[in-house]
Design a protein around this motif. Structure first.
Motif, PDB file in Angstrom:
ATOM      1  N   GLU A 355       0.854  -1.197   0.000  1.00  0.00           N
ATOM      2  CA  GLU A 355       0.000   0.000   0.000  1.00  0.00           C
ATOM      3  C   GLU A 355       0.882   1.235   0.000  1.00  0.00           C
ATOM      4  N   LYS A 356       0.745   2.060  -1.024  1.00  0.00           N
ATOM      5  CA  LYS A 356       1.545   3.283  -1.154  1.00  0.00           C
ATOM      6  C   LYS A 356       1.012   4.371  -0.214  1.00  0.00           C
ATOM      7  N   SER A 357       1.761   5.469  -0.138  1.00  0.00           N
ATOM      8  CA  SER A 357       1.351   6.579   0.731  1.00  0.00           C
ATOM      9  C   SER A 357       0.041   7.211   0.283  1.00  0.00           C
ATOM     10  N   ASP A 358      -0.277   7.106  -1.029  1.00  0.00           N
ATOM     11  CA  ASP A 358      -1.535   7.672  -1.543  1.00  0.00           C
ATOM     12  C   ASP A 358      -2.685   6.665  -1.477  1.00  0.00           C
ATOM     13  N   LYS A 359      -2.468   5.527  -0.757  1.00  0.00           N
ATOM     14  CA  LYS A 359      -3.471   4.479  -0.513  1.00  0.00           C
ATOM     15  C   LYS A 359      -3.676   3.537  -1.699  1.00  0.00           C
ATOM     16  N   THR A 360      -2.982   3.771  -2.818  1.00  0.00           N
ATOM     17  CA  THR A 360      -3.072   2.811  -3.918  1.00  0.00           C
ATOM     18  C   THR A 360      -2.292   1.552  -3.553  1.00  0.00           C
ATOM     19  N   LYS A 361      -2.721   0.419  -4.127  1.00  0.00           N
ATOM     20  CA  LYS A 361      -2.105  -0.863  -3.794  1.00  0.00           C
ATOM     21  C   LYS A 361      -1.584  -1.545  -5.044  1.00  0.00           C
ATOM     22  N   LYS A 396       2.290  -1.888   4.316  1.00  0.00           N
ATOM     23  CA  LYS A 396       2.360  -0.491   3.912  1.00  0.00           C
ATOM     24  C   LYS A 396       3.800  -0.213   3.493  1.00  0.00           C
ATOM     25  N   GLU A 397       3.962   0.636   2.501  1.00  0.00           N
ATOM     26  CA  GLU A 397       5.299   0.904   1.980  1.00  0.00           C
ATOM     27  C   GLU A 397       6.238   1.400   3.084  1.00  0.00           C
TER      28      GLU A 397
END
Length: 465
Positions: A355-361, A396-397
């Motif tokens: 999961e990136k910081s912008d919530k995309t996976k 999470k990243e």
């Protein structure tokens, strides 16, 4: 004649905050160093590594003037005998009560404290007061005035917390002072015979490298009127290297086989300071204040918490072990590549959701080593992963931490060192487990090489017959 150039306001602010932070650690508020006293019901027995003794037996021995076990001592106040152990001298046992004495913030209680007459007298007053009925812990604390609490703090200061603050303080001073010298005294430095010799021997090195070598920048700064006490600052700069080079500066006497030659003072230094060069915190702050005589202490906007500072220093020991293994086997471009190349049988490819910081996976391939997932230079323990409905793992990243980077950031007080200290603190046990697992794999690899070498040697010898 070298013309002195005044520091800019921002530099003066940094120096002031350095002093303010150091003062907070070396000379904390009275409320933070008051004793912690716990009054409990009397215990039936006193347990030690040498055996178990009933309090009644010990009390009878004192009354009959019989010799006590060598590792058990006692104090007598108002007819009550209080017993304590050599290796735990701040737990007092009697037929009336069991009392634990401590001082905050959390730190080891050096038995040297009991050798100070003024402190010992206060402890005796405490025990005498506790012999009276209806005495509360709040009443007993008043026996220890501020000057006594400060003396205890000096004899048994929180070593890692102060060393962490010292590391940051001296780095901030160096990072502010040396660029000031470079900016305003470049020609003055270039005209120095020692710089010319340095440049001739090291043509690729910069002027800042010259100032860093043997910490020459501190000496020049004092010579040109910017600071005082440069010798002490140089000592502190060397001292900050201690946790990052543990095997060199903090040799374990047991592992090095030097126990026979150690004095009681040596043992005290190791047990209660883990080999750290001891420095009286009040003297430490005074030395720093003399060096930065031109500013007053100012509370900094943000500081590292006690727990984070302490654990980040502890983590440096494991970082050193990790780097030693990496250097022994020739470190690759990142941790993941290093593991794949050197320990192919101990790793496996795994696909996880990140999961990136912008919530995309996204689905990404990472490497599993022991119970740790490794993504380039980042390491994340498997237990923090979130299992998804389809059985896949989600990280999470920001869960992947580059421990070596964070250790370097903290040690050099680079921007973001507070966050790095927090990460090292929270990850300390994970880091220790990772290094332990990697050490096991490394040792097995070494043993395998030895066995292979022996087999090859025997084959060659047999072939030659």
């Amino acid at each position: 004649m070298v013309k002195k150039v005044n520091f800019k306001p921002n530099s003066l602010r940094i120096f002031s905050e350095v002093l303010g932070d150091l003062k907070e650690h070396c000379f904390p508020p009275y409320e933070q160093i008051q004793p912690i006293i716990q009054i409990r019901p009397a215990e039936d027995c006193l347990y030690s590594s040498y055996g178990t003794y009933t309090i009644e037996e010990l009390n009878n021995s004192v009354q009959k003037k019989q010799t006590l076990p060598s590792h058990i001592k006692f104090m007598k106040t108002n007819g009550i005998s209080w017993f304590y152990k050599d290796d735990d001298p701040f737990d007092f046992y009697s037929t009336k009560k069991h009392v634990s004495l401590g001082f905050s913030p959390q730190r080891l209680m050096n038995p040297k404290i009991l050798k100070d007459r003024e402190i010992l007298n206060c402890i005796k007053k405490m025990l005498a007061l506790l012999g009276q009925p209806n005495i509360s812990e709040t009443d007993v604390i008043k026996v220890f005035p501020e000057d006594i609490c400060r003396k205890v703090y000096e004899l048994s200061s929180p070593r890692e917390d102060i060393l962490s603050c010292l590391t940051i303080s001296i780095e901030k001073v160096r990072q502010t002072l040396f660029p000031h010298l470079k900016t305003h005294h470049e020609k003055d430095i270039q005209n120095l015979p020692e710089f010319q010799a340095f440049h001739k021997a090291n043509p690729d090195k910069s002027l800042l490298d010259f100032l860093k070598k043997d910490y020459r920048g501190f000496s020049l700064a004092e010579e040109w009127g910017y600071i005082k006490n440069s010798k002490k600052l140089i000592e502190f700069q060397k001292l900050r290297n201690t946790p990052r080079h543990v095997s060199k500066f903090m040799k374990n006497p047991i592992l090095s086989g030097e126990t026979d030659s150690m004095t009681d003072e040596d043992w005290n230094r190791w047990i209660y300071h883990q080999g750290y060069p001891y420095q009286n915190p009040t003297e430490l702050f005074d030395d720093f204040q003399k060096a930065l005589f031109f500013v007053s202490p100012k509370k900094p906007q943000s500081t590292i918490s006690y727990d984070d500072a302490t654990c980040a220093i502890w983590a440096q020991k494991d970082i050193e072990k990790l780097k030693k293994i990496l250097n022994t086997l020739s470190f690759e471009k990142d941790m993941e590549t290093f593991l794949k190349k050197n320990f192919p049988n101990e790793v496996s490819p795994e696909t996880v959701t990140i999961e990136k910081s912008d919530k995309t996976k996204t689905l990404e391939s990472v490497t599993l080593f022991s119970t740790f997932f490794v993504k380039k230079n980042g390491v994340a323990p498997s237990e923090i992963a979130q299992e998804q409905p389809d059985g896949t793992l989600l990280f999470k990243e920001k869960d992947f931490h580059n421990w070596i980077h964070h250790a370097k950031t903290t040690a050099h007080a680079h921007e973001g060192y507070q966050e790095s200290s927090k990460i090292l603190s929270e990850d300390m046990q994970y880091l220790s487990d990772f290094v332990a697992d990697l050490t096991d794999a490394f040792n097995q690899k070494a043993q395998s090489r030895i066995r292979m070498a022996k087999t090859t040697k025997c084959h060659i010898q047999n072939s030659g017959r």
